[in-house]
Motif scaffolding. Structure first.
Motif, PDB file in Angstrom:
ATOM      1  N   SER A  42       0.835  -1.181   0.000  1.00 50.38           N
ATOM      2  CA  SER A  42       0.000   0.000   0.000  1.00 50.38           C
ATOM      3  C   SER A  42       0.886   1.252   0.000  1.00 50.38           C
ATOM      4  CB  SER A  42      -0.862  -0.026   1.263  1.00 50.38           C
ATOM      5  OG  SER A  42      -2.037   0.650   1.053  1.00 50.38           O
ATOM      6  N   GLY A  43       1.961   1.198   0.778  1.00 48.82           N
ATOM      7  CA  GLY A  43       2.925   2.298   0.829  1.00 48.82           C
ATOM      8  C   GLY A  43       3.525   2.553  -0.544  1.00 48.82           C
ATOM      9  N   ILE A  44       3.966   1.485  -1.207  1.00 49.72           N
ATOM     10  CA  ILE A  44       4.585   1.632  -2.535  1.00 49.72           C
ATOM     11  C   ILE A  44       3.595   2.258  -3.521  1.00 49.72           C
ATOM     12  CG2 ILE A  44       5.519   0.362  -4.534  1.00 49.72           C
ATOM     13  CD1 ILE A  44       6.793  -1.590  -2.516  1.00 49.72           C
ATOM     14  N   ALA A  45       2.313   1.838  -3.430  1.00 56.23           N
ATOM     15  CA  ALA A  45       1.302   2.400  -4.330  1.00 56.23           C
ATOM     16  C   ALA A  45       1.215   3.922  -4.143  1.00 56.23           C
ATOM     17  CB  ALA A  45      -0.049   1.746  -4.058  1.00 56.23           C
ATOM     18  N   HIS A  46       1.193   4.347  -2.890  1.00 55.87           N
ATOM     19  CA  HIS A  46       1.061   5.786  -2.632  1.00 55.87           C
ATOM     20  C   HIS A  46       2.334   6.560  -2.986  1.00 55.87           C
ATOM     21  CE1 HIS A  46      -2.522   4.378  -0.606  1.00 55.87           C
ATOM     22  NE2 HIS A  46      -2.960   5.626  -0.643  1.00 55.87           N
ATOM     23  N   ILE A  47       3.484   5.911  -2.753  1.00 53.44           N
ATOM     24  CA  ILE A  47       4.761   6.543  -3.107  1.00 53.44           C
ATOM     25  C   ILE A  47       4.763   6.900  -4.597  1.00 53.44           C
ATOM     26  CG2 ILE A  47       7.214   6.008  -3.507  1.00 53.44           C
ATOM     27  CD1 ILE A  47       7.053   4.317  -0.872  1.00 53.44           C
ATOM     28  N   SER A  48       4.127   6.050  -5.417  1.00 52.82           N
ATOM     29  CA  SER A  48       4.167   6.248  -6.864  1.00 52.82           C
ATOM     30  C   SER A  48       3.567   7.588  -7.286  1.00 52.82           C
ATOM     31  CB  SER A  48       3.446   5.107  -7.578  1.00 52.82           C
ATOM     32  OG  SER A  48       2.065   5.237  -7.356  1.00 52.82           O
ATOM     33  N   PHE A  49       2.736   8.171  -6.413  1.00 48.78           N
ATOM     34  CA  PHE A  49       2.132   9.466  -6.754  1.00 48.78           C
ATOM     35  C   PHE A  49       3.227  10.528  -6.948  1.00 48.78           C
ATOM     36  CE2 PHE A  49      -0.421  13.366  -5.789  1.00 48.78           C
ATOM     37  CZ  PHE A  49      -1.294  13.234  -6.857  1.00 48.78           C
ATOM     38  N   GLY A  50       4.314  10.396  -6.193  1.00 51.03           N
ATOM     39  CA  GLY A  50       5.455  11.300  -6.362  1.00 51.03           C
ATOM     40  C   GLY A  50       5.986  11.201  -7.783  1.00 51.03           C
ATOM     41  N   ILE A 180      11.137  -5.145  -6.237  1.00 46.59           N
ATOM     42  CA  ILE A 180      10.996  -4.570  -7.577  1.00 46.59           C
ATOM     43  C   ILE A 180       9.802  -5.209  -8.293  1.00 46.59           C
ATOM     44  CG2 ILE A 180      12.128  -4.386  -9.855  1.00 46.59           C
ATOM     45  CD1 ILE A 180      14.784  -4.010  -8.261  1.00 46.59           C
ATOM     46  N   LEU A 181       9.643  -6.527  -8.116  1.00 45.86           N
ATOM     47  CA  LEU A 181       8.494  -7.199  -8.743  1.00 45.86           C
ATOM     48  C   LEU A 181       7.180  -6.659  -8.194  1.00 45.86           C
ATOM     49  CD1 LEU A 181       9.703 -10.931  -8.911  1.00 45.86           C
ATOM     50  CD2 LEU A 181       9.310  -9.383 -10.828  1.00 45.86           C
ATOM     51  N   ILE A 182       7.117  -6.468  -6.870  1.00 50.57           N
ATOM     52  CA  ILE A 182       5.889  -5.930  -6.264  1.00 50.57           C
ATOM     53  C   ILE A 182       5.642  -4.513  -6.797  1.00 50.57           C
ATOM     54  CG2 ILE A 182       4.863  -5.107  -4.098  1.00 50.57           C
ATOM     55  CD1 ILE A 182       6.182  -7.464  -2.671  1.00 50.57           C
ATOM     56  N   THR A 183       6.704  -3.722  -6.896  1.00 51.90           N
ATOM     57  CA  THR A 183       6.553  -2.332  -7.339  1.00 51.90           C
ATOM     58  C   THR A 183       6.041  -2.256  -8.779  1.00 51.90           C
ATOM     59  OG1 THR A 183       8.395  -1.743  -5.904  1.00 51.90           O
ATOM     60  CG2 THR A 183       7.746  -0.117  -7.543  1.00 51.90           C
ATOM     61  N   ILE A 184       6.662  -3.020  -9.676  1.00 53.20           N
ATOM     62  CA  ILE A 184       6.212  -2.912 -11.073  1.00 53.20           C
ATOM     63  C   ILE A 184       4.787  -3.471 -11.225  1.00 53.20           C
ATOM     64  CG2 ILE A 184       8.543  -2.841 -12.090  1.00 53.20           C
ATOM     65  CD1 ILE A 184       8.216  -5.722 -12.952  1.00 53.20           C
ATOM     66  N   ALA A 185       4.444  -4.460 -10.387  1.00 47.81           N
ATOM     67  CA  ALA A 185       3.080  -4.992 -10.436  1.00 47.81           C
ATOM     68  C   ALA A 185       2.086  -3.898 -10.044  1.00 47.81           C
ATOM     69  CB  ALA A 185       2.949  -6.179  -9.480  1.00 47.81           C
ATOM     70  N   ILE A 186       2.395  -3.207  -8.968  1.00 49.39           N
ATOM     71  CA  ILE A 186       1.490  -2.165  -8.476  1.00 49.39           C
ATOM     72  C   ILE A 186       1.320  -1.052  -9.515  1.00 49.39           C
ATOM     73  CG2 ILE A 186       1.301  -0.292  -6.776  1.00 49.39           C
ATOM     74  CD1 ILE A 186       2.484  -2.306  -4.731  1.00 49.39           C
ATOM     75  N   ILE A 187       2.440  -0.590 -10.065  1.00 49.34           N
ATOM     76  CA  ILE A 187       2.359   0.530 -11.021  1.00 49.34           C
ATOM     77  C   ILE A 187       1.546   0.120 -12.258  1.00 49.34           C
ATOM     78  CG2 ILE A 187       3.667   2.276 -12.339  1.00 49.34           C
ATOM     79  CD1 ILE A 187       4.276   2.350  -9.329  1.00 49.34           C
ATOM     80  N   SER A 188       1.742  -1.149 -12.675  1.00 48.82           N
ATOM     81  CA  SER A 188       1.027  -1.566 -13.879  1.00 48.82           C
ATOM     82  C   SER A 188      -0.481  -1.671 -13.637  1.00 48.82           C
ATOM     83  CB  SER A 188       1.579  -2.893 -14.397  1.00 48.82           C
ATOM     84  OG  SER A 188       1.262  -3.905 -13.492  1.00 48.82           O
ATOM     85  N   LEU A 189      -0.884  -1.788 -12.373  1.00 50.28           N
ATOM     86  CA  LEU A 189      -2.322  -1.894 -12.080  1.00 50.28           C
ATOM     87  C   LEU A 189      -2.977  -0.537 -11.827  1.00 50.28           C
ATOM     88  CD1 LEU A 189      -2.343  -4.979  -9.645  1.00 50.28           C
ATOM     89  CD2 LEU A 189      -2.911  -4.950 -12.066  1.00 50.28           C
ATOM     90  N   ILE A 190      -2.147   0.514 -11.719  1.00 46.91           N
ATOM     91  CA  ILE A 190      -2.684   1.832 -11.360  1.00 46.91           C
ATOM     92  C   ILE A 190      -3.706   2.333 -12.389  1.00 46.91           C
ATOM     93  CG2 ILE A 190      -2.015   4.296 -11.277  1.00 46.91           C
ATOM     94  CD1 ILE A 190       0.314   3.498  -9.521  1.00 46.91           C
ATOM     95  N   LYS A 191      -3.427   2.097 -13.666  1.00 46.55           N
ATOM     96  CA  LYS A 191      -4.362   2.560 -14.706  1.00 46.55           C
ATOM     97  C   LYS A 191      -5.740   1.883 -14.589  1.00 46.55           C
ATOM     98  CE  LYS A 191      -3.438   5.878 -17.579  1.00 46.55           C
ATOM     99  NZ  LYS A 191      -3.127   5.868 -18.992  1.00 46.55           N
ATOM    100  N   LEU A 192      -5.757   0.697 -13.993  1.00 44.06           N
ATOM    101  CA  LEU A 192      -7.014  -0.046 -13.885  1.00 44.06           C
ATOM    102  C   LEU A 192      -7.861   0.416 -12.707  1.00 44.06           C
ATOM    103  CD1 LEU A 192      -5.317  -2.196 -15.620  1.00 44.06           C
ATOM    104  CD2 LEU A 192      -6.802  -3.853 -14.555  1.00 44.06           C
ATOM    105  N   VAL A 193      -7.228   0.465 -11.525  1.00 39.74           N
ATOM    106  CA  VAL A 193      -8.037   0.740 -10.329  1.00 39.74           C
ATOM    107  C   VAL A 193      -7.517   1.931  -9.516  1.00 39.74           C
ATOM    108  CG1 VAL A 193      -9.076  -1.517  -9.988  1.00 39.74           C
ATOM    109  CG2 VAL A 193      -6.782  -1.102  -9.147  1.00 39.74           C
TER     110      VAL A 193
END
Lengths: 265, 251
Positions: A42-50, A180-193
């Motif tokens: 959840s933290g990584i998802a929010h960090i991506s906003f930066g 890194i795998l978790i991070t790229i997974a999260i970023i790739s899902l951002i456009k969806l949800v």
């Protein structure tokens, strides 16, 4: 609806995106749930906003800068972490807020009209483009390959990191690779949800799969299947009711999960 | 007897606090050694130094070329709830650091698995999930994972902390058989029981005293624990209870 899918490219993109995203959710979501990395993810998802904000500021595709920004941050979290067993909530919390704060600042500093960041925060599967699909495909391929190529090593690492080191493996390399795998997974899902809802998509399908099986492989397969059902039914309802797709996918997933939980208990 | 590991003038510090100092001893092959000492005395630090998890601030640990370590960790160091079955856990003990892409376990590996399961009498657990096992069964599975690769030094960190008395006795019998083919280094509080099985005893309380026999006097134990102790026993096993709580923190 099926007729419409053949008719409209944006619906085809959405369905293709759903299939690819389900595979990511099946593999990475199961790891997140079983290794109790929900808070961290959840933290990584929010960090991506930066990274999204940075993309707007320096005028590059926000998703690309989000990948780089979040990967660097997650490497920072692994580096700063002192605990052997769990990741420090304080460090995750600081990175989480700092990422969001930087995103807000970068967007404020962006010259001209403020960009519409809603699709990144809340997702919109119906606006998935060909280039988004390419990015998601690459992420899916990396995820599947990394997991299949090193399957036995990953399983040994997931179960007991200390013993894994005794066997002679460099545990930190697996720590970084997993992050890194978790991070790229999260970023790739951002456009969806979207950033705010992505964690639900990564955790609800594996949690539901766990109600049916105890085997890790089956949890991954079942959560891929559940994830696909959730995303497609969310997409369907959002389309026919003309309501936001990201939120609809998550509400549909949660409703199905809680109903199943009640029936199974 | 051949020496498989030598510790010379070992010192370990955490943030300027000395946890272990002036540690000197050898481990010879096929020796059964027990490590005792109070909580916080440095037992786990000693083991983790041997395993290479902790860098010593002084001294060295010399490992013979033939040294192959098998390790049974403390209960809280692994993911007990992870959805994994017994055979996968035991087979993971065979993995070595030469990573192979698409690695799968060979027929020989499966044979080694069956031999190990048979040796520890746990064939019936083979397909069970780890989270379905009792404390005693889980310990045997972790022991199986440690010995499947035929180590010559087996290190066990408090393996009996969560298992009942009858499982402990059974476990000791297995260790005694294993000690004929490998050295065993075990951290245990069950002094009464372990003394009758062990060859040598190491008392750890910041400093280390190596006793080349299994006869410990009450004075030895008291100096190891750094405080007056009472041996409380209702037959076997005896447990040792320091009479004041020195070194409460876990080491």
């Amino acid at each position: 609806m099926i007729k419409l899918i053949f008719e409209y490219t944006f619906l085809q993109n959405a369905v293709l995106g759903a299939i690819l995203a389900s595979i990511i959710t099946g593999i990475i979501g199961s790891i997140i749930v079983e290794k109790k990395l929900v808070m961290l993810s959840s933290g990584i998802a929010h960090i991506s906003f930066g990274g999204i904000g940075l993309g707007y500021l320096i005028n590059i595709e926000p998703i690309y800068s989000a990948y780089i920004f979040s990967i660097v941050s997650s490497i920072g979290i692994v580096k700063l972490n002192n605990s052997e067993k769990s990741y420090s909530e304080v460090i995750i919390g600081i990175f989480w807020s700092l990422g969001m704060a930087l995103g807000i600042l970068f967007i404020y500093l962006n010259p001209g009209y403020p960009p519409d960041v809603n699709s990144y925060l809340f997702g919109d599967i119906l606006t998935i483009t060909k280039s988004d699909l390419i990015t998601i495909s690459i992420t899916t391929s990396i995820t599947i390959l990394s997991f299949i190529l090193f399957y036995n090593y990953w399983i040994a690492y997931f179960f007991d990191k200390e013993f894994f080191s005794v066997l002679g493996f460099k545990r930190k390399i697996f720590d970084y690779a997993l992050f890194i795998l978790i991070t790229i997974a999260i970023i790739s899902l951002i456009k969806l949800v979207g950033i705010i809802l992505v964690i639900a998509l990564l955790t609800i399908p594996p949690s539901m799969a766990k109600l049916f099986t105890k085997s890790f492989n089956k949890i991954m397969l079942l959560s891929t299947f559940f994830s696909l059902i959730f995303i497609l039914s969310g997409l369907y309802f959002s389309y026919i009711l003309d309501i936001p797709s990201g939120a609809t996918i998550i509400i549909t997933s949660a409703l199905i999960y809680f109903t199943t939980l009640l029936i199974k208990k | 007897m051949k020496t498989i590991l030598t510790i010379k003038n070992l010192e370990v510090k955490f943030d300027e606090t000395v946890t272990l100092e002036n540690v000197n001893f050898d481990i010879k092959e096929k020796t059964f050694i027990t490590i005792i000492g109070p909580n916080g005395g440095g037992k786990t630090t000693l083991i983790k130094s041997i395993l290479g998890f902790i860098e010593p601030s002084k001294g060295e640990i010399i490992k013979d070329k033939s040294l192959k370590i098998g390790y049974v960790p403390q209960k809280n160091s692994f993911e007990e709830k992870f959805p994994i079955d017994v055979k996968t856990v035991i087979l993971s003990g065979i993995l070595n650091k030469k990573i192979k892409l698409f690695h799968s376990y060979s027929k020989e590996n499966i044979k080694a698995l069956n031999i190990t399961l048979d040796k520890l009498n746990i064939e019936k657990l083979k397909n069970k999930q780890i989270n379905e096992l009792s404390g005693g069964e889980l310990q045997k599975v972790l022991l199986a994972r440690a010995i499947i690769s035929n180590p010559n030094l087996l290190i066990l960190d408090e393996p009996f902390s969560n298992i009942d008395e009858s499982s402990t006795k059974e476990y000791y019998k297995v260790l005694e058989i294993l000690s004929k083919s490998m050295s065993i280094l075990i951290v245990s509080h069950d002094i009464g029981t372990i003394i009758s099985h062990t060859d040598d005893v190491i008392c750890v309380n910041k400093e280390v005293h190596y006793h080349h026999d299994n006869e410990l006097s009450n004075n030895d134990i008291q100096s190891a624990y750094g405080c007056p102790v009472e041996l409380i026993g209702h037959g076997i096993p005896h447990r040792i209870f320091p009479t004041h709580n020195e070194g409460e923190k876990n080491d």
